[in-house]
Design an enzyme around this catalytic site. Sequence first.
Site, PDB file in Angstrom:
ATOM      1  N   GLY A  35       0.805  -1.212   0.000  1.00  0.00           N
ATOM      2  CA  GLY A  35       0.000   0.000   0.000  1.00  0.00           C
ATOM      3  C   GLY A  35       0.837   1.260   0.000  1.00  0.00           C
ATOM      4  CB  THR A  36       4.470   1.738   0.461  1.00  0.00           C
ATOM      5  OG1 THR A  36       4.841   0.689  -0.460  1.00  0.00           O
ATOM      6  CG2 THR A  36       4.506   1.185   1.861  1.00  0.00           C
ATOM      7  NE  ARG A  82      13.888  12.852  -6.735  1.00  0.00           N
ATOM      8  CZ  ARG A  82      13.761  12.205  -7.876  1.00  0.00           C
ATOM      9  NH1 ARG A  82      14.422  11.082  -8.069  1.00  0.00           N
ATOM     10  NH2 ARG A  82      13.008  12.679  -8.827  1.00  0.00           N
ATOM     11  CB  ILE A  83       9.028  13.638  -1.829  1.00  0.00           C
ATOM     12  CG1 ILE A  83       9.248  14.254  -0.437  1.00  0.00           C
ATOM     13  CG2 ILE A  83       7.628  13.026  -1.954  1.00  0.00           C
ATOM     14  CD1 ILE A  83       9.225  13.282   0.703  1.00  0.00           C
ATOM     15  CD  GLN A  88       3.344   4.745   2.925  1.00  0.00           C
ATOM     16  OE1 GLN A  88       4.417   4.489   3.426  1.00  0.00           O
ATOM     17  NE2 GLN A  88       2.330   3.936   3.013  1.00  0.00           N
ATOM     18  N   GLY A 134      12.913   6.798   4.043  1.00  0.00           N
ATOM     19  CA  GLY A 134      11.608   6.144   4.158  1.00  0.00           C
ATOM     20  C   GLY A 134      10.679   6.950   5.044  1.00  0.00           C
ATOM     21  CD  GLU A 147       8.117   1.372   9.842  1.00  0.00           C
ATOM     22  OE1 GLU A 147       7.880   0.724  10.850  1.00  0.00           O
ATOM     23  OE2 GLU A 147       9.102   1.159   9.097  1.00  0.00           O
TER      24      GLU A 147
END
Lengths: 338, 759, 206
Positions: free
Chosen positions: B471-472, B648-649, B658, B722, B725
């Site tokens: 789902g990421t 970086r997105i 997310q 990342g 989380e």
Amino acid sequence: MRAFSYERPSDLQAAIKAAGTSPDNQPPTQAAAQFIAGGTNMSDYMKLNVNRPERLIDLNKLSEPAMTAIRVDDAGLHLGALVRMADAQEHEDVVRMFPVICDSLRLAASGQIRNMASLGGNLLQRTRCEYFREVSWPCNKREPGAGCSALDGVNRQHAVLGGSEACIATYHGDFAQALIALDAEVEIASAKGSHRMPFADLHKRPQDTPQIETALSPSDIIVAIHVPAGPWRRSRYLKVRDRESYAFALASAAVALDMDGDTVRGARIALGGVATVPWRAKSAEEMLTGRKLDEAAAKEAADTAFAEASGRKHNAYKIPLGKQTLVRALLETQDMKV
Amino acid sequence: MSDAAPRPNENMGEPFPRIDARLKVTGQAPYPADAPIANLAYGTFAVSSIARGKINAIDIEPAKAVPGVLAVFTHREMAGQLEHPKFGNAAASSIAPLDTTDILHDGQPLALVIAETFEASQEAAQAIRVDYAAEQPSATFDAQGTETVAAKEASEQFEEDVAAGDFEAAFAAAPVTIDQRYSTPTQHHNPIELFSTTAVWDGDGLTVHEPSQNVTGWKVELAHQLRMEPEKVRIVSRYIGGAFGSKGPMTSRTAIVAWAAKKVGRPVRCVVSREQSCMTQTYRAETRHHIRMGADRDGRITAFAHEGWEVTSRPDPYVVGGTSTTGRMYDYGSVLTKVSIVKADRNTPGYMRSPPETPYVYALENAMDEMAVALNMDPVEFRRVNDTQVEPIGKKPFSSRSLMTCYDQAAEAFGWKERNAAVGSMRDGDWLIGMGCATAIYPTNVAPCTVRLRLNADGGLRLQCGSHEIGTGVRTIAAQMASERLGIPMDKIEVEMGDSSLPPAPVSGGSVSTASVCSAVIKGCASIRGKLFSAVVSADGPLKGAEPATLDMKDGAITSSDGRSMPMKEAFVAMKTGVIEDYAEFAPDGATPEAVSKLYGGQSEMKGGEKGEKVKYAFGAEFVEVRINTRTREVRVPRIVGAFAAGRIMNTRTARSQLMGGMIWGISSALHEVTEIDPRAARYVNRDLQDYLVPVNADIRDLQVILVPEVDMDVNPAGVKGLGELGNVGTAAAIASAVYHATGKRIRDLPIRLETLLT
Amino acid sequence: MSSNPASPPNGVSRRGFLSGSATLAVATPFVAHAAEQAAPGAAAKDPHAKVAVSFNINGKPYQLGLDARTSLLDALRDHAGLTGTKKGCDHGQCGACSVLVDGRRVLSCMSFAVMQEGAEITTIEGLASTDGALHPMQQAFVDHDAFQCGYCTPGQIMSAVGCVQEGHAENDDDIREYMSGNLCRCAAYPNIVAAIRQARDDMKEG
């Protein structure tokens, strides 16, 4: 789930006949033949192995028009037991005459469940006590004499009114609070014919027989609900819960007020989420009648309503919460523009 | 442009819609329990209703009498049939049910029924009767019979209790101190997809369809338990219906179902009920915290001590251990930490979205707000005074740390300056208003990863990688990275993931996937580019003689910086090839030489966080508004703003989603989520979604995510941190602070429920 | 109340009679008539016997022979081969199994399939047009990233279509309240609200 044979009678007499006869005092929830309508409570408890019918009798195709009708006349409101919650909630006469009924339906469950659940079935929903739902815990309601796991267990959601040393399971319904407040009656078809019963007599407090939840025998079918006409356009149902929607009440209050300016001409009060059965707070109603309704009076009424309440380890908060819920409901109902 | 697709700033990637979106909105995305299998039989487990003791006798005759039952397996049939799981790698627990009469936790599987239909298997499992020799179990903290062990003694994963300076002296000397205890409850992931195993044998080969965040690790672990060659085992998990850590470690069910399928000679599907899930899968362990903090009157923290306790099972030393992060969060003058685990009669906990940070940073950030109150300082300014670019434990620089930029942007968007700091001062009719803020932090990890790329002359690309789409959006992002490097459009790229027969990728945990997969894709693309570039500069054509370093791939062509270009199709002709295939292995800086071969062996060697010359973390700041009814005291969160900087997105759409999901998880953790344990029986009480509450649509109103641009090429070749989380860290502390602001009550034990706020 | 399915059903089931149980159905006498049932003292029928049930799914007739205990959800997934409808709790607590029955959104896990004799059932597979064009609600879910893992999505979309048809999507507060029976653990709620807002307007125009 135990295997069952499925039957779909086409009228009331056939359904009653299909249910057959049962031993004296056998609760419908333990009978060999059990009825299903919307299925939202029945299928849940069958999957959990709590309800174990050998024969499942589907009431959805019963042909009696009264069972699916919503009708208003001088006597009041008549709701067929097979009317779905969503349809009653949206009916314009219900919205206009009895906002408290509309609220109690709208704030219950979810859109999908309200599309499925019948009004009669909703009234007969069984408690959501976690120890009742999971069959490996001792539970007097499931197995008389086994003991109550909730008394000294995790009992945050349990009742502070109407409990016994055998059972403190909460009655979680919302609609029932509106009905008991408004002096509704239920019409019941049975092998002996049809009769009416005050709604307040339908549910039984657990006392030392928590397995007996209602006054119904296994072949009895709720046909309709009758709500007497009354000056209850100033009425509402307040439901306090952990999340904003789709949750059972921690405490709720059904309130209907007939006001003469600031003075209470008549009041109807029922409490949900805090009691083992639908709970009418008559002493609080009497206390308010003829009084000017203000914060102090509302608090006094709330104290009266909970005078007999007793809490345990995790549910004691329901006493102050229930009082605050009633105070809020009374004052918010007073403020309604009707 | 919709809120869902924020405009990319600076180095951010485009908000491409998910490449699997159409499959997901048409019901065609194949989740593991959807796989159409011929001749399928159904399995249901009967589980223990005691938490500690032994099986005296187990009566399976009533189950066998149910029409349609094919077999019932108990320890009598299964003892010794399987190797025990190896805790600490891909297996959730070392507990091996159906191998023994010992019962180590509530809900331990005791029998598996296989039947022709789902209904028959359920009826039969409910009919099994067990006679127990029950013993008094220890449920959790404070129960008699638990055993407390220092985490660093118990687990290799937890290396040290971080410390710096002389805490005791600094704390004793501090003019302003706080000394408080906090706690967080047991929580369950409760992904909406039910856990399931479908085992299909073909000769001596086994295919298991099961939602998994670690197909390669599971392949190896499952082969170990079944005493098979890993190459004979295949795990298929193309779509995963929510994971959050719950599908990271493999539970004992998988091997048992596979064994049973072989035994009955039929494919078997076991879909676990919601109620059984909480006992047979992992969970977030309950934690307790003792925090002592000392500060100067100007707000500089001179002393910080964080001691934590966590519950685990009897046999497995699972450690949550968040002090490595909290000990490095601010510029403390001195640090003292200690983590202990408390062994009880419970199933083994495991990782759940931001495992260490969620509970530990909750405690720290709640304490930070308490200290700000004690100092009479604005909580944002208090963080600013203690912000640092060098962490206090090893005195190492952060590779990047944009914390205060996040605070400033979020505060501006939230309207923090409109807040009246006086407790109980803000109100709207019958609702008290409170506002609070907290820091979000998550270590930036990266792990070895491999990919196979197959590019044809028409620009069609097949990208294969054994990562996991939980789902990421990793499937989409992998395509985006390839699209960017090879100059081909997104709709020409096909991505295969979620299958252990693909090139291995690390466990999709620790927020490593985007960084690791993208780094491998970059490497594979670089190789393809190199092959094409060297061909075109030596072949006749417009790019003959060009310097390869000046070449790029854009819009289906190879271009040079001086403006020349050649269609990719012609480059293939120049190369005299039809398809270019490349297999790439990526290993992060500092990885061991065995890192990739360990990946094939099912182990992910994660790098990042506090390890290395620079410490690597992503940061954010969250601001919340709570409303609390003056009478009935229910808490609602009508408004939340989070600003996050995470390198970086890659895709602003999936990144925002997310982070949004994370923030709502944070709200959920603050106000709703708790698995209640009956202390008498060490059994979970609220085992379904009726009683384990998570937010519904109506709970969430105004939510804003701000993506703060950040460049950090130290973290990995993709420059990616990342963020799956990050969003749910700190939220609960922000809410606790807002509740304090509204009511004057400091709630230190989660969740915050109305009974603690009734007057 | 509308009794029409949400949009023209595609009339094709790719995996129609996968389980083979459908063929059993034909030979099984159907037990629908009260007169047969009601004889007092009559010996109960074998409760494990298969029961025949007929209904339309996405405009296509199905005749299945089922254990009476089979939920509508399991009938769709395991017997009609339509796995787009998802099981998330099996107890009416999550909404993942939402489908339309006779035009109304319901939870397919809470109903026995045998109770649906003659019903018109619409599932996620029946929402897009036969030419492959997405239903406005499906398109809106794509546009607004109204999902992450995608597992609750078929239920969200079916519920959303029902919600719009009921007239409960006129403002954001109503959408939030009337969609609260569909849990999304990935928590795409704000995007779901935006998607429904868009689809509501598209459905009105269309």
